[in-house]
Enzyme design. Structure first.
Site, PDB file in Angstrom:
ATOM      1  N   LYS A  41      -8.147  59.813  63.519  1.00 22.70           N
ATOM      2  CA  LYS A  41      -7.346  61.021  63.787  1.00 22.70           C
ATOM      3  C   LYS A  41      -8.255  62.248  63.854  1.00 22.70           C
ATOM      4  CE  LYS A  41      -6.464  61.478  58.815  1.00 22.70           C
ATOM      5  NZ  LYS A  41      -5.478  61.277  57.736  1.00 22.70           N
ATOM      6  N   TYR A 270     -23.080  91.700  63.461  1.00 18.12           N
ATOM      7  CA  TYR A 270     -21.952  92.608  63.237  1.00 18.12           C
ATOM      8  C   TYR A 270     -21.951  93.146  61.812  1.00 18.12           C
ATOM      9  CZ  TYR A 270     -19.716  90.882  67.523  1.00 18.12           C
ATOM     10  OH  TYR A 270     -19.407  90.573  68.813  1.00 18.12           O
TER      11      TYR A 270
HETATM   12  C1  LIG Z   1      -6.131  60.327  56.857  1.00 16.66           C
HETATM   13  C2  LIG Z   1      -5.436  59.205  56.199  1.00 16.66           C
HETATM   14  C3  LIG Z   1      -6.173  58.096  55.722  1.00 16.66           C
HETATM   15  C4  LIG Z   1      -7.682  58.049  55.680  1.00 16.66           C
HETATM   16  O1  LIG Z   1      -8.139  58.663  54.482  1.00 16.66           O
HETATM   17  P1  LIG Z   1      -9.691  58.745  54.117  1.00 16.66           P
HETATM   18  O2  LIG Z   1      -9.697  59.407  52.786  1.00 16.66           O
HETATM   19  O3  LIG Z   1     -10.327  59.599  55.159  1.00 16.66           O
HETATM   20  O4  LIG Z   1     -10.235  57.375  54.101  1.00 16.66           O
HETATM   21  C5  LIG Z   1      -5.454  57.014  55.245  1.00 16.66           C
HETATM   22  N1  LIG Z   1      -4.103  57.033  55.210  1.00 16.66           N
HETATM   23  C6  LIG Z   1      -3.380  58.094  55.619  1.00 16.66           C
HETATM   24  C7  LIG Z   1      -1.899  58.046  55.530  1.00 16.66           C
HETATM   25  C8  LIG Z   1      -4.017  59.217  56.110  1.00 16.66           C
HETATM   26  O5  LIG Z   1      -3.297  60.275  56.501  1.00 16.66           O
END
Ligand SMILES: *Cc1c(COP(=O)(O)O)cnc(C)c1O
Length: 397
Positions: A41, A270
């Site tokens: 993601k 800046y």
């Molecule tokens: C993002 C996410 C993960 C992955 O978590 P990590 O700590 O990056 O391994 C697993 N399950 C869900 C539901 C998530 O939203």
């Protein structure tokens, strides 16, 4: 020292071999009977979802997970057809998109299960559903075992639905000092899985562990683990990835576009938030907060030039930042690579270090990388850095 004019102002080099090796290590930890689901993601935690997904699958991940239907569509558009779980909430339009690209979806409420059944029927597909129990995260999912069981039973009765999984998510997997909260969540989920198996058989995939949980407790592994941060070689416990046996995947690189001599009292940037306390040389690096280098690193962060740490000075702008190269020339050249995250020579700036400076976590540092930063496989780096190009100095005064 490598010298050249890089082909771009800001590049995220992605060590896809390291990512694959991180997956293999996680898969080894899970053992042969469990699946690794690579979480890609948020554009692969900033690393580029396509590079990340391909490398993860090469490293033994069998499933992919994303947060949104659009992310699932992007995977399919890139030709990635591995089993994909959309973990997030879905609007009507997003639900149809997710099902159209045959992604698995998450449900926790009877009304939504009905809607998934209708949309799947309309599209002529079978929707694979994962029942989500909120065992203590306090986010998506039902808190009621009865509702979870009812959802599972409804899924089992609808011809356009298939019970594909049961899942939960831990709130404190990365906090070893959590007063038993992780254990309590684990216990609740274990009980739900037993209830579902008893009622519906065992043909679904139970999954709970994120990266931290995989390291923390084998009892959390169930049938599959959903690993994000660790596949990118970032430490789920925010300390030191190498100590965890993980290899950082990202090198964020820009280059020295300009070097100028400053007299005592002269400023850069800046608001003149930094002034030279002595005559010194300042290098301008064409990367800024528009690329995801947080402005809060102004006068606090570091970069690597020629294998040496140099402080970021002055206010970080949208497209540029300045670094103090010190009073004496050390052989720096225009066009020379500047590393903002990753290693150069013996030195290394980890995403964990940057996160500590910012009071945040490595997840946010990596994910903050903006779309305009090119993501390229590290294997292409040699070809992208033409030797000897651009060695003219840009002096001021
Ligand atoms: C993002 C996410 C993960 C992955 O978590 P990590 O700590 O990056 O391994 C697993 N399950 C869900 C539901 C998530 O939203």
């Amino acid at each position: 020292m490598p010298v050249g004019a890089p082909a771009a102002r800001a590049t995220a080099w992605v060590d896809t071999d390291a990512l694959a090796r991180n997956c293999r290590r996680l898969a080894d930890r899970l053992g042969p009977r469990r699946l690794l689901c690579a979480v890609v993601k948020a554009n692969g935690y900033g690393h580029g979802f396509e590079l990340a997904a391909r490398a993860a699958l090469a490293g033994g991940a069998r499933w992919l997970a994303v947060a949104s239907a659009d992310e699932a569509l992007a995977l399919r558009d890139a030709g990635l057809d591995a089993r994909t779980l959309v973990m997030g909430a879905l609007s009507e339009r997003e639900l149809a998109d997710a099902l159209r690209c045959s992604a698995d979806v998450v449900v926790w409420e009877l009304g939504f299960v009905e809607r998934v059944a209708q949309v799947a029927q309309r599209l002529g597909v079978v929707a694979r559903c994962h029942i989500k129990l909120d065992t203590g995260m306090g986010r998506l999912g039902t808190r009621s075992e009865r509702t979870a069981l009812a959802c599972a039973e409804l899924v089992a009765t609808r011809p356009s639905l298939e019970l594909a999984g049961a899942m939960t998510h831990f709130a404190t997997a990365d906090e070893l000092d959590d007063d038993g909260y992780f254990d309590a969540q684990l216990e609740r989920f274990t009980r739900l899985v037993a209830i579902l198996r008893e009622a519906l058989g065992s043909r679904f995939v139970a999954h709970a562990a994120n990266s931290a949980a995989v390291f923390r407790d084998p009892r959390s592994h169930f049938d599959m683990a959903r690993c994000g941060i660790a596949i990118y070689g970032l430490d789920p416990f925010h300390e030191d990835a190498h100590a965890r046996g993980l290899e950082p995947v990202l090198t964020l690189e820009s280059y020295l576009a300009c070097v100028k001599q400053l007299d005592r009292g002269e400023s850069v940037g800046y608001g003149r938030t930094w002034r030279a306390e002595r005559p010194t040389r300042v290098g301008i690096v064409p990367i800024g907060y528009g690329d995801g280098i947080r402005r809060a690193l102004s006068n606090r962060g570091w970069v690597l030039v020629g294998g040496r740490r140099r402080p970021i000075v002055g206010t970080i702008s949208m497209d540029n930042l300045a670094v103090d190269l010190g009073p004496r020339p050390e052989g720096e050249r225009i066009g020379e690579p500047v590393v903002l995250i990753g290693g150069q020579g013996e030195e290394r700036i980890s995403a964990e270090e940057v996160a500590r400076l910012l009071g945040t976590i490595n997840y946010e540092v990596a994910t903050a990388l903006a779309a305009r930063v090119r993501r390229l496989p590290l294997s292409r780096r040699a070809a992208e850095l033409p030797p000897g190009a651009g060695s003219a100095r840009c002096e001021h005064g």
